[in-house]
Scaffold this motif. Sequence first.
Motif, PDB file in Angstrom:
ATOM      1  N   ASP A 144     -22.093 -78.219  45.179  1.00 22.91           N
ATOM      2  CA  ASP A 144     -23.214 -77.439  45.551  1.00 22.91           C
ATOM      3  C   ASP A 144     -23.220 -76.634  46.934  1.00 22.91           C
ATOM      4  O   ASP A 144     -24.259 -76.616  47.419  1.00 22.91           O
ATOM      5  N   PHE A 145     -22.004 -76.384  47.212  1.00 22.21           N
ATOM      6  CA  PHE A 145     -21.935 -75.332  48.555  1.00 22.21           C
ATOM      7  C   PHE A 145     -22.151 -73.999  48.026  1.00 22.21           C
ATOM      8  O   PHE A 145     -21.600 -73.520  47.016  1.00 22.21           O
ATOM      9  N   ILE A 146     -22.929 -73.272  48.634  1.00 19.64           N
ATOM     10  CA  ILE A 146     -23.205 -72.013  48.480  1.00 19.64           C
ATOM     11  C   ILE A 146     -22.243 -70.972  49.215  1.00 19.64           C
ATOM     12  O   ILE A 146     -22.086 -71.232  50.606  1.00 19.64           O
ATOM     13  N   TYR A 147     -21.446 -70.147  48.785  1.00 19.00           N
ATOM     14  CA  TYR A 147     -20.466 -69.227  49.492  1.00 19.00           C
ATOM     15  C   TYR A 147     -20.585 -67.795  49.020  1.00 19.00           C
ATOM     16  O   TYR A 147     -21.216 -67.444  47.803  1.00 19.00           O
ATOM     17  N   ARG A 148     -19.884 -67.033  49.774  1.00 26.35           N
ATOM     18  CA  ARG A 148     -19.775 -65.495  49.317  1.00 26.35           C
ATOM     19  C   ARG A 148     -18.425 -65.010  49.586  1.00 26.35           C
ATOM     20  O   ARG A 148     -18.008 -65.129  50.912  1.00 26.35           O
ATOM     21  N   PHE A 157     -16.713 -80.632  52.883  1.00 29.66           N
ATOM     22  CA  PHE A 157     -15.941 -79.516  52.868  1.00 29.66           C
ATOM     23  C   PHE A 157     -14.522 -79.462  52.903  1.00 29.66           C
ATOM     24  O   PHE A 157     -13.819 -79.084  51.801  1.00 29.66           O
ATOM     25  N   LEU A 158     -14.194 -80.173  53.960  1.00 28.62           N
ATOM     26  CA  LEU A 158     -12.334 -80.310  53.999  1.00 28.62           C
ATOM     27  C   LEU A 158     -11.885 -81.049  52.990  1.00 28.62           C
ATOM     28  O   LEU A 158     -10.859 -80.862  52.436  1.00 28.62           O
ATOM     29  N   GLU A 159     -12.723 -81.814  52.138  1.00 27.29           N
ATOM     30  CA  GLU A 159     -11.961 -82.874  51.122  1.00 27.29           C
ATOM     31  C   GLU A 159     -11.920 -81.908  49.874  1.00 27.29           C
ATOM     32  O   GLU A 159     -11.164 -82.367  49.026  1.00 27.29           O
ATOM     33  N   LEU A 160     -12.597 -80.770  49.885  1.00 31.24           N
ATOM     34  CA  LEU A 160     -12.315 -79.874  48.754  1.00 31.24           C
ATOM     35  C   LEU A 160     -11.116 -79.129  48.572  1.00 31.24           C
ATOM     36  O   LEU A 160     -11.056 -78.697  47.611  1.00 31.24           O
ATOM     37  N   LEU A 161     -10.580 -78.891  49.883  1.00 31.71           N
ATOM     38  CA  LEU A 161      -9.408 -78.350  49.786  1.00 31.71           C
ATOM     39  C   LEU A 161      -8.349 -78.704  49.137  1.00 31.71           C
ATOM     40  O   LEU A 161      -8.144 -80.034  49.235  1.00 31.71           O
ATOM     41  N   PHE A 186      -7.020 -70.552  44.371  1.00 28.55           N
ATOM     42  CA  PHE A 186      -8.560 -70.217  44.856  1.00 28.55           C
ATOM     43  C   PHE A 186      -9.724 -70.295  43.733  1.00 28.55           C
ATOM     44  O   PHE A 186     -10.663 -70.792  43.855  1.00 28.55           O
ATOM     45  N   ALA A 187      -9.295 -70.105  42.280  1.00 28.53           N
ATOM     46  CA  ALA A 187     -10.007 -70.487  41.332  1.00 28.53           C
ATOM     47  C   ALA A 187     -10.410 -71.915  41.142  1.00 28.53           C
ATOM     48  O   ALA A 187     -11.463 -72.472  40.957  1.00 28.53           O
ATOM     49  N   LYS A 188      -9.542 -72.747  41.547  1.00 21.89           N
ATOM     50  CA  LYS A 188      -9.677 -74.193  41.646  1.00 21.89           C
ATOM     51  C   LYS A 188     -10.803 -74.683  42.680  1.00 21.89           C
ATOM     52  O   LYS A 188     -11.683 -75.470  42.783  1.00 21.89           O
ATOM     53  N   LEU A 189     -10.459 -73.874  43.785  1.00 27.67           N
ATOM     54  CA  LEU A 189     -11.168 -74.068  45.046  1.00 27.67           C
ATOM     55  C   LEU A 189     -12.771 -73.836  44.866  1.00 27.67           C
ATOM     56  O   LEU A 189     -13.631 -74.640  44.901  1.00 27.67           O
ATOM     57  N   THR A 190     -12.823 -72.513  44.351  1.00 25.94           N
ATOM     58  CA  THR A 190     -14.270 -72.243  44.096  1.00 25.94           C
ATOM     59  C   THR A 190     -14.854 -72.994  43.239  1.00 25.94           C
ATOM     60  O   THR A 190     -16.187 -73.289  43.160  1.00 25.94           O
ATOM     61  N   ALA A 191     -14.089 -73.369  41.991  1.00 23.75           N
ATOM     62  CA  ALA A 191     -14.744 -74.266  41.071  1.00 23.75           C
ATOM     63  C   ALA A 191     -15.225 -75.515  41.773  1.00 23.75           C
ATOM     64  O   ALA A 191     -16.275 -76.293  41.531  1.00 23.75           O
ATOM     65  N   ARG A 192     -14.451 -76.114  42.625  1.00 23.96           N
ATOM     66  CA  ARG A 192     -14.902 -77.603  43.444  1.00 23.96           C
ATOM     67  C   ARG A 192     -16.130 -77.097  44.400  1.00 23.96           C
ATOM     68  O   ARG A 192     -17.157 -78.008  44.493  1.00 23.96           O
ATOM     69  N   LEU A 193     -15.840 -76.199  44.971  1.00 23.09           N
ATOM     70  CA  LEU A 193     -17.388 -75.762  45.736  1.00 23.09           C
ATOM     71  C   LEU A 193     -18.621 -75.808  45.086  1.00 23.09           C
ATOM     72  O   LEU A 193     -19.557 -76.299  45.414  1.00 23.09           O
ATOM     73  N   GLU A 194     -18.604 -75.203  43.764  1.00 25.29           N
ATOM     74  CA  GLU A 194     -20.033 -75.065  42.938  1.00 25.29           C
ATOM     75  C   GLU A 194     -20.259 -75.980  42.572  1.00 25.29           C
ATOM     76  O   GLU A 194     -21.278 -76.542  42.507  1.00 25.29           O
ATOM     77  N   ALA A 195     -19.073 -76.980  42.216  1.00 25.53           N
ATOM     78  CA  ALA A 195     -19.573 -78.557  41.966  1.00 25.53           C
ATOM     79  C   ALA A 195     -20.134 -79.083  42.776  1.00 25.53           C
ATOM     80  O   ALA A 195     -20.971 -80.282  42.417  1.00 25.53           O
ATOM     81  N   LEU A 214     -19.606 -69.259  54.087  1.00 21.15           N
ATOM     82  CA  LEU A 214     -19.976 -70.545  53.508  1.00 21.15           C
ATOM     83  C   LEU A 214     -21.431 -70.937  54.273  1.00 21.15           C
ATOM     84  O   LEU A 214     -21.648 -71.076  55.425  1.00 21.15           O
ATOM     85  N   ARG A 215     -22.319 -71.463  53.280  1.00 23.27           N
ATOM     86  CA  ARG A 215     -23.600 -71.938  53.835  1.00 23.27           C
ATOM     87  C   ARG A 215     -23.356 -73.427  54.051  1.00 23.27           C
ATOM     88  O   ARG A 215     -23.225 -74.184  53.173  1.00 23.27           O
ATOM     89  N   MET A 216     -23.310 -73.869  55.048  1.00 26.47           N
ATOM     90  CA  MET A 216     -22.751 -75.359  55.704  1.00 26.47           C
ATOM     91  C   MET A 216     -24.368 -76.169  55.929  1.00 26.47           C
ATOM     92  O   MET A 216     -24.921 -75.818  56.850  1.00 26.47           O
ATOM     93  N   PRO A 217     -24.478 -77.148  55.277  1.00 29.61           N
ATOM     94  CA  PRO A 217     -25.651 -78.128  55.643  1.00 29.61           C
ATOM     95  C   PRO A 217     -25.353 -78.623  57.182  1.00 29.61           C
ATOM     96  O   PRO A 217     -24.389 -78.807  57.442  1.00 29.61           O
ATOM     97  N   GLN A 218     -26.576 -78.428  57.690  1.00 29.64           N
ATOM     98  CA  GLN A 218     -26.518 -79.040  59.119  1.00 29.64           C
ATOM     99  C   GLN A 218     -26.776 -80.442  59.268  1.00 29.64           C
ATOM    100  O   GLN A 218     -27.796 -81.096  59.576  1.00 29.64           O
TER     101      GLN A 218
END
Length: 415
Positions: A398-402, A349-353, A387-396, A337-341
Amino acid sequence: MDDFADTALATTARMRALFAATPLQRNDFLSERFDADIWLKREDLSPVRSYKIRGAFNAMRKVRADNPEQGLFVCASAGNHAQGVAFVCRHFDVRGVIFMPVTTPQQKIDKTRTFGGDNVEIRLIGDYFDDTLAAAQEYCVQAGGHFLSPFDDAHVIEGQSSVAVEMLAELPAPPDIVILPVGGGGLSAGVKSYLDVMSPDTRLIYVEPEGGASLTAALAAGEPVSIPGVDSFVDGAAVARIGQKTFAVLKNAPPEDVLQAPEDRICMTILEMLNVEGIVLEPAGALSINVLGDLAESIRGKRVVCVTSGGNFDFERLPEVKERAQRYSGVKKYFILRMPQRPGALRDFLELLGPEDDIARFEYLKKSARNYGSVLIGIETKRSANFAKLTARLEAADFIYRDITNDTTLAEFLI
């Protein structure tokens, strides 16, 4: 009845001097799940917790009958064959020299020593099995011993056929289907040779680990061939080349009746049988049960026997087995996960879980970046769909992840 069947019956009878027939048990849990009459032939309950004692007993008995002066037997093995040979050496009061790789877990060494007692000497030689095997064969020639092959030996095949003899004797009627694990082919060749005569309408299904499909390769080539890059996880069946003698028996197996079981999926079977049924199976011992789902349509309403070939499971491997099972079933994933400093980024991020998501691993991989830092994060959840729900929230957000869960190179290096 032909000569092989007669010999198999006589061999099985002689085995009763060494151990009782292993149980054949109807499994209600699996029978209900697959709407079939499913039985387990519990080779994991033999004195050495695998069927290997059978072939070792028969081969040693026959060698001694032909040459009563032969008092030295040699083998190379890191597992069940070693334990079977050790047990039988003690039974016949002969000397056994067992070569094992230096990397063999101490638990297996200790168990082999316990079974063999003073009759057995264990020599740890070679980092890889090929080196161990070469050392064992060289010593055997120099010392005038008899080398006991784990599978590619007519007497061993004959001994393994006793599994089928007991199976037919214990069932109320012949099975419609028998599912067999395949490594070097000794068990499957023995069982097939007996059932071809005594129950010719029984369909045989052969199961190999996906990372060690030597029978599949041999059927494609028309002869035994060595396969590269064998995955050793299913150590009781991960064989690079099926035996010459065993393939002579199995060469006409229909390719559609030879299945491959993914190593990670086997882990799911090991955990389920342990947690639900209290049955301890090693990876090879779980092969036959693992493919029931693949056969669900064809086994419905049929009497099916799964041979659980071994239960020598090292519980130090349990965390790995659980990890692989979770990843295969989709309830555990790893991300970079690319985490803003900036202050509050981690809280965001934790609130997206979701309510069923849990962090199992969290590690900064790069701490010197001015604007962003890379984080290795492992997440467990109760349902893979989360996980599909989590990744959708990450993308919304603007968290960059792999997702690196199935990236073998990265996963091995980082996880």
